[in-house]
Design an enzyme around this catalytic site. Structure first.
Site, PDB file in Angstrom:
ATOM      1  N   GLY A 125     -26.606  -4.549  -5.737  1.00 55.63           N
ATOM      2  CA  GLY A 125     -25.393  -3.959  -6.400  1.00 55.63           C
ATOM      3  C   GLY A 125     -24.475  -3.449  -5.281  1.00 55.63           C
ATOM      4  CB  SER A 126     -21.553  -1.049  -5.563  1.00 57.39           C
ATOM      5  OG  SER A 126     -22.257   0.072  -6.243  1.00 57.39           O
ATOM      6  CB  VAL A 129     -25.020   2.057  -7.431  1.00 64.75           C
ATOM      7  CG1 VAL A 129     -26.350   2.260  -8.451  1.00 64.75           C
ATOM      8  CG2 VAL A 129     -23.886   2.341  -8.267  1.00 64.75           C
ATOM      9  N   GLY A 130     -26.624   1.783  -4.617  1.00 67.43           N
ATOM     10  CA  GLY A 130     -27.799   1.365  -3.915  1.00 67.43           C
ATOM     11  C   GLY A 130     -28.261   2.583  -3.086  1.00 67.43           C
ATOM     12  CD  GLU A 147     -30.222  -8.835  -0.406  1.00 66.41           C
ATOM     13  OE1 GLU A 147     -29.275  -8.690   0.354  1.00 66.41           O
ATOM     14  OE2 GLU A 147     -31.586  -8.977   0.145  1.00 66.41           O
ATOM     15  CB  CYS A 181     -22.263  -9.854  -2.365  1.00 68.02           C
ATOM     16  SG  CYS A 181     -23.454 -11.317  -2.368  1.00 68.02           S
TER      17      CYS A 181
HETATM   18  P1  NAD Z   1     -23.015  -1.714  -9.695  1.00 67.85           P
HETATM   19  O1  NAD Z   1     -23.492  -1.169  -8.253  1.00 67.85           O
HETATM   20  O2  NAD Z   1     -22.025  -1.151 -10.442  1.00 67.85           O
HETATM   21  O3  NAD Z   1     -24.291  -2.041 -10.305  1.00 67.85           O
HETATM   22  C1  NAD Z   1     -25.495  -2.777 -10.100  1.00 67.85           C
HETATM   23  C2  NAD Z   1     -26.705  -2.644 -11.098  1.00 67.85           C
HETATM   24  O4  NAD Z   1     -26.921  -1.200 -10.621  1.00 67.85           O
HETATM   25  C3  NAD Z   1     -26.299  -2.841 -12.361  1.00 67.85           C
HETATM   26  O5  NAD Z   1     -27.332  -3.238 -13.101  1.00 67.85           O
HETATM   27  C4  NAD Z   1     -26.008  -1.509 -12.809  1.00 67.85           C
HETATM   28  O6  NAD Z   1     -26.372  -1.197 -14.414  1.00 67.85           O
HETATM   29  C5  NAD Z   1     -27.138  -0.606 -12.025  1.00 67.85           C
HETATM   30  N1  NAD Z   1     -26.613   0.728 -11.884  1.00 67.85           N
HETATM   31  C6  NAD Z   1     -25.425   1.455 -12.203  1.00 67.85           C
HETATM   32  N2  NAD Z   1     -25.899   2.964 -11.966  1.00 67.85           N
HETATM   33  C7  NAD Z   1     -27.162   3.019 -11.692  1.00 67.85           C
HETATM   34  C8  NAD Z   1     -27.953   4.178 -11.305  1.00 67.85           C
HETATM   35  N3  NAD Z   1     -27.185   5.287 -11.201  1.00 67.85           N
HETATM   36  N4  NAD Z   1     -29.495   3.959 -11.181  1.00 67.85           N
HETATM   37  C9  NAD Z   1     -29.981   2.642 -11.145  1.00 67.85           C
HETATM   38  N5  NAD Z   1     -29.120   1.567 -11.450  1.00 67.85           N
HETATM   39  C10 NAD Z   1     -27.820   1.615 -11.809  1.00 67.85           C
HETATM   40  O7  NAD Z   1     -22.531  -3.408  -9.036  1.00 67.85           O
HETATM   41  P2  NAD Z   1     -21.793  -4.551  -9.919  1.00 67.85           P
HETATM   42  O8  NAD Z   1     -20.285  -4.087  -9.984  1.00 67.85           O
HETATM   43  O9  NAD Z   1     -22.780  -4.868 -10.956  1.00 67.85           O
HETATM   44  O10 NAD Z   1     -21.894  -5.552  -8.536  1.00 67.85           O
HETATM   45  C11 NAD Z   1     -20.964  -5.686  -7.697  1.00 67.85           C
HETATM   46  C12 NAD Z   1     -21.412  -5.127  -6.613  1.00 67.85           C
HETATM   47  O11 NAD Z   1     -22.590  -5.723  -6.200  1.00 67.85           O
HETATM   48  C13 NAD Z   1     -20.689  -5.648  -5.241  1.00 67.85           C
HETATM   49  O12 NAD Z   1     -20.467  -4.494  -4.392  1.00 67.85           O
HETATM   50  C14 NAD Z   1     -21.322  -6.879  -4.428  1.00 67.85           C
HETATM   51  O13 NAD Z   1     -20.892  -6.982  -3.335  1.00 67.85           O
HETATM   52  C15 NAD Z   1     -22.619  -6.244  -4.858  1.00 67.85           C
HETATM   53  N6  NAD Z   1     -23.559  -7.599  -4.679  1.00 67.85           N
HETATM   54  C16 NAD Z   1     -24.392  -7.558  -3.536  1.00 67.85           C
HETATM   55  C17 NAD Z   1     -25.188  -8.846  -3.546  1.00 67.85           C
HETATM   56  C18 NAD Z   1     -25.927  -8.954  -2.041  1.00 67.85           C
HETATM   57  O14 NAD Z   1     -26.869  -9.753  -2.119  1.00 67.85           O
HETATM   58  N7  NAD Z   1     -25.729  -8.288  -1.123  1.00 67.85           N
HETATM   59  C19 NAD Z   1     -25.191  -9.781  -4.627  1.00 67.85           C
HETATM   60  C20 NAD Z   1     -24.363  -9.554  -5.613  1.00 67.85           C
HETATM   61  C21 NAD Z   1     -23.626  -8.449  -5.549  1.00 67.85           C
END
Ligand code: NAD
Length: 389
Positions: A125-126, A129-130, A147, A181
């Site tokens: 994810g982002s 959040v990560g 990731e 991503c």
């Molecule tokens: P996001 O960070 O908003 O959400 C990702 C996941 O985290 C979701 O399942 C969400 O419900 C969960 N989440 C949200 N808040 C949380 C918390 N406080 N604790 C634990 N989990 C929580 O990201 P998104 O908008 O779904 O996806 C887009 C982002 O993901 C972009 O930044 C993209 O670059 C990245 N991404 C990276 C890769 C990679 O392999 N590097 C692959 C796909 C997407």
């Protein structure tokens, strides 16, 4: 003559394995890999089942159970995938709870991050959040596989195959509406081909068919949600306020759905907005004079996921993939930043999190290693000099 017992034969065969070492007379040492237990997988909206597969398949093969939380906006895919996986377990007389899924948002992700029964959390994810998830998992001494966001550049050198590079940039910047991503967000052009390249790129951008992605010939579908569209429009405002010149696009499309125009922007690499990942079809074009300068610009952002160079010069290629080249996890030559993601180790450095999924040794992340020394004799060599009676 000494006849080998079965246990000695077993030990001998173990000694042939590369992770078994001689550790003194009648002693052997080996590294044993055991499953971690339960692996938590939290995934992003844009790869709602592929990322799960990259994690869950290896985690399961390594003997773990998996708890998956998909994105809150893609619950049907979470349910469908879980049913498919459950049916395979059931057919093989295994409990389907080996693989469990949740639909929900941050609260479920938090529960996974904080749960001490889950020794590894794989988070996609982002970066924002990560980072939070990593701190929570680390605080309980759990392991994280991250990731996170990318901010990927394509460098086009003066000797590049221009038609190949134009096609690649179009595919990497516009495909999936810039919601990968590995989407190309920064285009670094050598000053001698800068204008020619941009003219050709603008021409092909004008031919992009926008519409229903299920229809043949559509290259650009909508953004995922209304919030994504708002974030695109806010990004365009920031770009303008930081001196960016919109060469093409820059607006939302008045229609049902979250459609936006594919956008090309001329901007300085020093503009703060260039350091951020704007999750849509927005491409920043920049000029450079030397390869060294291009590599510096490539490496100047916080993220370090994917990168590509277009050139035929061996010295440029080997500089690019070497220690003074790209600092990303994916370092391509004459192919785009996206499209060949999995097969090798996938992931990125710096604010992309440092995790690697797939690739040669990624299985090690889903297991714990124990170093075992086995004494199959009755001597304890380190106890010399002491009389135990
Ligand atoms: P996001 O960070 O908003 O959400 C990702 C996941 O985290 C979701 O399942 C969400 O419900 C969960 N989440 C949200 N808040 C949380 C918390 N406080 N604790 C634990 N989990 C929580 O990201 P998104 O908008 O779904 O996806 C887009 C982002 O993901 C972009 O930044 C993209 O670059 C990245 N991404 C990276 C890769 C990679 O392999 N590097 C692959 C796909 C997407």
């Amino acid at each position: 003559m000494h006849q080998c017992t079965q246990s000695e034969k077993n030990i001998e065969s173990l000694l042939m394995l590369p992770s078994v070492f001689f550790a003194g007379p009648n002693h052997m040492m080996m590294e044993v890999w055991n499953p971690l237990g339960v692996v938590g997988v939290i995934t992003a909206f844009n790869f709602p089942c592929a990322v799960l597969g990259w994690n869950a398949c290896i985690a399961l093969v390594c003997g773990n159970c998996v708890v998956w939380k998909g994105a809150p906006t893609t619950p049907l895919i979470t349910i469908a995938m879980t049913k498919i996986v459950a049916s395979v377990f059931e057919k093989n007389n295994l409990p389907s709870a080996i693989f469990t899924a949740f639909c929900g948002g941050a609260e479920i992700g938090q529960a996974i991050a904080l749960d001490t029964r889950i020794p590894l959390v794989s988070f996609t994810g982002s970066t924002k959040v990560g980072q939070m998830v990593q701190q929570q998992v680390s605080a309980r001494f759990g392991k994280c596989l991250l990731e996170l966001s990318g901010n990927n550049a394509i460098i086009v050198m003066d000797d590049a195959d221009i038609p190949l590079a134009v096609r690649s940039v179009l595919f990497a910047a516009v495909g999936t509406a810039g919601q990968r991503c590995t989407t190309c967000r920064r285009l670094l052009l050598h000053e001698s081909i800068y204008q020619t390249f941009l003219d050709q790129l603008v021409e092909v951008y004008k031919q992009v068919r926008i519409g229903d992605p299920m229809e043949k010939g559509t290259l650009l579908g909508p953004l995922h949600t209304t919030a994504s569209k708002e974030s695109f429009l806010k990004g365009i405002q920031n770009i303008r306020s930081q001196g960016g010149k919109i060469l093409l696009g820059g607006s939302a499309i008045e229609s049902e759905g979250n459609f936006v125009q594919p956008t090309i922007v001329e901007i300085s690499p020093a503009a703060p907005v260039v350091r951020e990942e704007l999750f849509g079809p927005v491409l920043y074009a920049m000029k450079f004079q030397t390869l060294k300068e291009a590599i510096e610009i490539n490496n100047s952002v916080p993220q370090g996921l994917s990168s590509s160079i277009f050139t035929r010069k061996p010295d440029a290629i080997f500089k690019w993939i070497g220690p003074h080249g790209s600092d990303c996890g994916i370092v391509n030559v004459n192919i785009p930043t996206n499209g060949a993601e999995i097969g090798g180790a996938f992931g990125g450095e710096k604010a992309t999190g440092g995790g690697r999924e797939a690739g040669s040794d990624s299985w090690k992340q889903y297991m714990r290693r124990a170093t075992c020394t086995i004494n199959y004799g009755s001597e304890l060599p380190l106890a010399q000099g002491i009389n135990f009676g």
